[in-house]
Scaffold this motif. Structure first.
Motif, mmCIF file in Angstrom:
data_model
loop_
_atom_site.group_PDB
_atom_site.id
_atom_site.type_symbol
_atom_site.label_atom_id
_atom_site.label_comp_id
_atom_site.label_asym_id
_atom_site.label_seq_id
_atom_site.Cartn_x
_atom_site.Cartn_y
_atom_site.Cartn_z
ATOM 1 N N UNK A 95 0.828 -1.220 0.000
ATOM 2 C CA UNK A 95 0.000 0.000 0.000
ATOM 3 C C UNK A 95 0.854 1.259 0.000
ATOM 4 N N UNK A 96 1.909 1.265 0.823
ATOM 5 C CA UNK A 96 2.693 2.495 0.962
ATOM 6 C C UNK A 96 3.506 2.793 -0.291
ATOM 7 N N UNK A 97 4.076 1.758 -0.894
ATOM 8 C CA UNK A 97 4.911 1.958 -2.086
ATOM 9 C C UNK A 97 4.101 2.423 -3.290
ATOM 10 N N UNK A 143 -0.152 2.565 -3.812
ATOM 11 C CA UNK A 143 -1.390 3.347 -3.713
ATOM 12 C C UNK A 143 -1.168 4.664 -2.963
ATOM 13 N N UNK A 144 -0.527 4.573 -1.803
ATOM 14 C CA UNK A 144 -0.390 5.786 -1.001
ATOM 15 C C UNK A 144 0.664 6.730 -1.570
ATOM 16 N N UNK A 170 1.030 7.079 -4.764
ATOM 17 C CA UNK A 170 0.260 7.699 -5.843
ATOM 18 C C UNK A 170 -0.634 8.810 -5.293
ATOM 19 N N UNK A 171 -1.315 8.525 -4.180
ATOM 20 C CA UNK A 171 -2.236 9.505 -3.614
ATOM 21 C C UNK A 171 -1.490 10.701 -3.021
ATOM 22 N N UNK A 229 -7.765 -8.229 -7.107
ATOM 23 C CA UNK A 229 -7.187 -7.066 -7.794
ATOM 24 C C UNK A 229 -5.730 -6.851 -7.385
ATOM 25 N N UNK A 245 -3.073 -0.376 -8.017
ATOM 26 C CA UNK A 245 -3.601 0.668 -7.127
ATOM 27 C C UNK A 245 -4.782 0.179 -6.302
ATOM 28 N N UNK A 246 -5.378 -0.902 -6.752
ATOM 29 C CA UNK A 246 -6.522 -1.444 -6.019
ATOM 30 C C UNK A 246 -6.155 -2.698 -5.216
ATOM 31 N N UNK A 251 -5.088 -5.431 -2.458
ATOM 32 C CA UNK A 251 -5.521 -5.637 -1.080
ATOM 33 C C UNK A 251 -4.285 -5.712 -0.192
ATOM 34 N N UNK A 252 -4.376 -5.059 0.930
ATOM 35 C CA UNK A 252 -3.284 -5.008 1.903
ATOM 36 C C UNK A 252 -2.954 -6.424 2.385
ATOM 37 N N UNK A 263 -2.431 -7.207 5.291
ATOM 38 C CA UNK A 263 -3.089 -7.390 6.579
ATOM 39 C C UNK A 263 -2.249 -6.963 7.762
ATOM 40 N N UNK A 318 -7.435 -12.784 2.945
ATOM 41 C CA UNK A 318 -7.716 -12.186 1.631
ATOM 42 C C UNK A 318 -6.495 -12.343 0.729
#
Lengths: 241, 180
Positions: free
Chosen positions: B34-36, B38-39, B41-42, B68, B71-72, B74-75, B77, B97
């Motif tokens: 997520x950090x590398x 999606x976040x 990118x945001x 997916x 960018x989508x 799933x973490x 966990x 997941x």
């Protein structure tokens, strides 16, 4: 349970800015895409509602903001641009420090005091790097899966090397428990003949202040990393976290 | 600088050369932290997804995607400090997941570029959900493929001088091992 009087809505600590909650359509996109929707009866949409309606203390006191991994899927997909990550993280900020779950705040306090989350002393750190350097140079390292590695003549770990091109932060779990894993990068640097270095002090790359919602600690740790880079004149910081 | 940019630069400019044979013929699935991505990118408008896949492909394996991903994704966990938090059962349930996604790819190997995600997948999910795959950092993949060339005598000499100076400055003395 008392009904909320929405004409006398209390000022919410968690809805500091409109985009934290006020603009929510309650569409539920966030909750549908969240892997921890329903855990302890919470979900992202409920968290936003709680913030908006002045029920934030219930969220702050719950486990949910800590079971949520702040992965950001909810915020990424929100059609209204609600800043869900900031909201959840701020719910963590509002938790009293001695009630932060597990070891996270202890790690933050340790990092502020000793320069890394696990409190590894400088002497042990420098000695470990030197010892591992020797093993790499002599070719006595064996991989976890039986890999055999050659001797790397001339290899050592440069510490606070003046004029280094790249300064690299370290994840304290590696010197503490998985020191050989640091060698993955070291072998790449050796092959690339990179002019690199690691900091002598304040080398921690894992920013637990980010996770605990502790802005002061977060900023202080970033400041130290930049200070270390400036001290040796490194133009690039590699932050493998 | 992100790890992806640096690895890509080393490979593209020929500063390191890779032996693809080690991972050729293997299928690898990539967990997107997520950090590398999606976040990043945001927050900064850069997601590095293409660089991550390019670097992985340079090591030889065939990439099979989870759905997916990107960018989508799933973490794993264990993000946001959950790896160090005391809610282990919840962390493992969350990770199901990811484990199910990994199983569905049929991959031989897993690439997890982040420390935290790698620990969750390798040390927790592998055991809990009987994942047969070995998990690699992206820099571990690259490191394992790098073609080794020893430095010249001159380079070694210069390096030893710098090392000795540093050890003297820092008061580091390694005990000489006894020779038999």
């Amino acid at each position: 349970m008392e009904a909320l009087d929405l004409t006398k809505r209390p000022k919410s600590k968690l809805a500091l800015q409109p985009e934290w909650a006020d603009v929510c359509y309650t569409c539920g996109t966030c909750a549908s895409g969240c892997p921890v929707t329903g855990v302890d009866g919470w979900d992202p949409r409920k968290a936003v509602r709680a913030a908006l309606l002045g029920l934030e203390q219930e969220l702050v006191d719950s486990r949910w903001p800590w079971i949520c991994t702040v992965c950001g899927r909810c915020e990424y997909m929100c059609p209204q641009g609600v800043k869900l990550n900031s909201l959840i993280r701020y719910a963590r900020t509002l938790r009293e420090r001695d009630k932060v779950p597990g070891v996270l705040h202890k790690g933050v306090a340790m990092c502020m005091e000793k320069g890394n989350n696990l409190g590894i002393p400088e002497f042990d750190y420098l000695f470990l790097l030197a010892d591992l350097s020797k093993e790499m140079e002599e070719g006595t390292v064996e991989g976890h899966h039986g890999e055999e590695y050659p001797a790397y003549p001339g290899f050592y770990v440069p510490v606070d090397k003046e004029g280094a091109n790249i300064i690299v932060t370290i994840n304290s779990k590696e010197p503490m428990g998985e020191p050989e894993d640091m060698m993955f990068w070291w072998r790449i640097f050796y092959a690339a003949k990179e002019n690199w270095t690691v900091p002598k002090q304040n080398w921690e790359g894992v920013n637990w202040g980010l996770f605990t919602g502790d802005d002061d600690a977060l900023k202080e740790q970033c400041r130290r990393i930049i200070e270390n880079a400036r001290k040796v004149g490194a133009k690039t910081i590699l932050y493998p976290e | 600088m992100s790890v992806f940019e640096l690895l890509k630069e080393y490979i593209e400019t020929g500063r390191i050369k890779l032996d693809k044979s080690r991972f050729e013929g293997k299928k690898i699935t990539i967990h997107d932290p997520c950090n590398y991505h999606r976040k990043s990118w945001m927050s900064f408008g850069q997601h590095f997804l293409d660089e991550c896949r390019w670097v992985t492909a340079q090591c030889g394996p065939e990439i099979v995607e989870m759905e997916p991903h990107g960018l989508n994704a799933i973490c794993c966990g264990a993000g946001g400090g959950a790896w160090a938090a005391p809610y282990e059962r919840e962390r493992l349930d969350y990770g199901k997941w990811k484990a199910d996604q990994i199983k569905a790819t049929g991959a031989d190997l897993i690439c997890a570029p982040c420390h935290n995600c790698r620990d969750q997948i390798m040390k927790a999910l592998t055991k809990e959900y009987d994942l047969p795959q070995r998990t690699y950092y992206i820099w571990e993949l690259v490191s394992d493929c790098v073609i080794f060339e020893p430095w010249s005598e001159e380079e070694v000499k210069k390096s030893h001088e710098e090392r000795d100076k540093q050890y003297e400055r820092d008061g580091v003395e390694l005990e000489e091992e006894e020779e038999y």
